[in-house]
Structures are given as C-alpha cells and as structure tokens.
Scaffold this active site. Structure first.
Site, short mmCIF file in Angstrom:
data_model
loop_
_atom_site.label_atom_id
_atom_site.label_comp_id
_atom_site.label_asym_id
_atom_site.label_seq_id
_atom_site.Cartn_x
_atom_site.Cartn_y
_atom_site.Cartn_z
CB THR A 16 -0.97 0.04 1.20
OG1 THR A 16 -0.25 0.11 2.41
CG2 THR A 16 -1.90 -1.18 1.20
CB ILE A 96 17.74 -5.93 8.98
CG1 ILE A 96 16.43 -5.62 9.70
CG2 ILE A 96 18.86 -5.01 9.46
CD1 ILE A 96 16.47 -5.80 11.21
CG HIS A 113 9.35 1.98 12.11
ND1 HIS A 113 9.59 0.62 12.02
CD2 HIS A 113 8.94 2.22 13.38
CE1 HIS A 113 9.33 0.06 13.19
NE2 HIS A 113 8.93 1.00 14.03
CG ASP A 154 13.38 0.79 12.52
OD1 ASP A 154 13.21 0.94 11.29
OD2 ASP A 154 12.86 -0.14 13.17
C1 GAR Z 1 3.72 -0.64 6.73
O1 GAR Z 1 2.95 -0.33 7.86
C2 GAR Z 1 5.17 -0.25 6.97
O2 GAR Z 1 5.32 0.93 7.72
C3 GAR Z 1 5.65 -1.44 7.75
O3 GAR Z 1 5.04 -2.55 7.14
C4 GAR Z 1 3.81 -2.15 6.52
C5 GAR Z 1 3.86 -2.53 5.07
O4 GAR Z 1 2.64 -2.31 4.43
N1 GAR Z 1 7.08 -1.51 7.74
C6 GAR Z 1 7.81 -1.93 8.78
O5 GAR Z 1 7.33 -2.35 9.80
C7 GAR Z 1 9.32 -1.86 8.57
N2 GAR Z 1 10.00 -1.95 9.82
P1 GAR Z 1 2.53 -2.16 2.84
O6 GAR Z 1 3.21 -3.40 2.23
O7 GAR Z 1 1.06 -2.20 2.58
O8 GAR Z 1 3.18 -0.89 2.42
#
Ligand code: GAR
Length: 203
Positions: A16, A96, A113, A154
């Site tokens: 997304t 990572i 994040h 992070d």
């Molecule tokens: C998002 O909330 C992003 O911030 C998080 O994973 C999700 C991915 O959603 N990332 C982390 O936690 C990285 N440490 P998406 O695939 O729908 O963009």
C-alpha cells in the site's frame, strides 16, 4: 531540464505504501523522482501486481535461493546499478541490510516505519508487531516515521514524522490501517519528493 531521479522501491507484502508512491507520481506531486524498479524479497507479493499495473519493471530476489545475506545484497546491488537507481525506498521491506550495504548508499535509502521512532522500533518491530506493542504498552499516541537508513535498524536520521491518536477499542489491525491512512501514505511520498529534489539540486 534534469531527468527525474530513478527510484527503486523495495517491498515484501501488500504494497500500500508503494501504491501511495505510484499515485503521488501520477498526480504530479512526486515529480523530481520516477519509480523505475520494484524489487520484492517475497515471491508473489501483491506489491508486484501493483507495480505491473503501473507498468513498472519488477524483480524478485530470494535469499533462500541465493544462499546467503552477502549474495542477496550483491544481487540487489547489481539490479540497482544496472537500472541506474539513485534513491532506494524501503516500503514494507521486511529484511535488514548489513552495514556493508547501507554504507554504500549514504542518505540514499529511505524507510517508512509505523511508529514514532524511537518508540517501538529496531529489530523485531515490524508490521503488525509494532502496533501490538504500542497497544500493549498503552500509549495514547503513536504514528509513523520516515528516516534515512544506516547500519542501525530504524536508527538513521529522521526526515518526517506524524502523530496518530489511539482510540478506545483499537485492535492492531484497526490501528495499523489508521496509521497508514493518516500518516504513512502521506509522509512517504512527501519524503520521496523532498529527497529526490535535493538529489537533483546536487547533480
Ligand atoms: C507498513 O505499515 C510499513 O510501515 C511497515 O510494514 C507495513 C507494510 O505495508 N514496515 C515496517 O514495519 C518496517 N519496519 P505495505 O506493504 O502495505 O506498504
């Protein structure tokens, strides 16, 4: 005029945040950069469909096939170089990178994040786990952060943050959606434009 900065977006899941970047480019808000490649470290990630629908070239790089972190990173570097990538955006990329990798791209890797760093971040805090931890702690405000990626998970320089209120009855899933809608999908495209424009200025 300078050609736009070539951006690679690295993904693992639903994508997304990738979609928010694609939509921002389509609206002409992300104008200093162009999403030129999407790399997934998971087979069949829905993010790859989103890229294909937007006619963006894709690649899948699997650590288990390559056998080691070194080989995994070498393959990604090769793709980035071949495609002339100048900015790397981690958008839900659940892996990572080593210091060897991050130090090759100083202030050229962005990550989103889903918390207000330095809360609920670092190793083990990813995806839904971040929201589970925030709810378990009982904080009343959470949010999202876009930061540069360095050797500390992070831990790189913060570019943008936005707070999001926690509401009674929130589940990790409800909170994740609110943090995405109210924060991530706005911050990531803004940061992508900000950093791309800066790279263009320095060219
Ligand atoms: C998002 O909330 C992003 O911030 C998080 O994973 C999700 C991915 O959603 N990332 C982390 O936690 C990285 N440490 P998406 O695939 O729908 O963009």
């Amino acid at each position: 005029m300078n050609s736009p900065v070539k951006i690679a977006v690295l993904v693992s899941g639903g994508g997304t945040n990738l979609q928010a970047l694609i939509d921002s480019e389509k609206r002409g808000e992300l104008k200093s950069g162009k999403i030129s490649l999407v790399i997934s470290n998971k087979e069949g990630a829905y993010a790859l469909e989103r890229a294909k629908n937007a006619d963006i070239p894709t690649a899948t790089v699997l650590k288990k096939e390559l056998g080691s972190q070194e080989a995994f990173e070498a393959k990604i570097k090769e793709l980035l170089t071949e495609n002339g990538i100048e900015l790397i955006i981690l958008a839900g990329f659940m892996s990572i990178f080593s210091e060897d990798f991050t130090s090759a791209y100083p202030e050229r890797i962005l990550n989103v994040h889903p918390s207000l760093i330095p809360s609920f971040c670092g190793k083990g805090f990813y995806g839904l786990h971040v929201h589970e931890a925030a709810l378990a702690y009982g904080v009343k405000v959470t949010g999202a952060t876009v930061h540069f990626v360095n050797e500390i998970p992070d831990g790189g320089k913060i570019l943008l943050q936005k707070a999001v209120a926690i509401q009674d009855g929130d589940t990790p899933e409800i909170l994740q959606k609110r943090v995405m809608e109210e924060a991530e999908w706005h911050l990531l495209p803004s940061a992508a434009e900000m950093v791309s424009a800066e790279i263009l200025r320095k060219r």
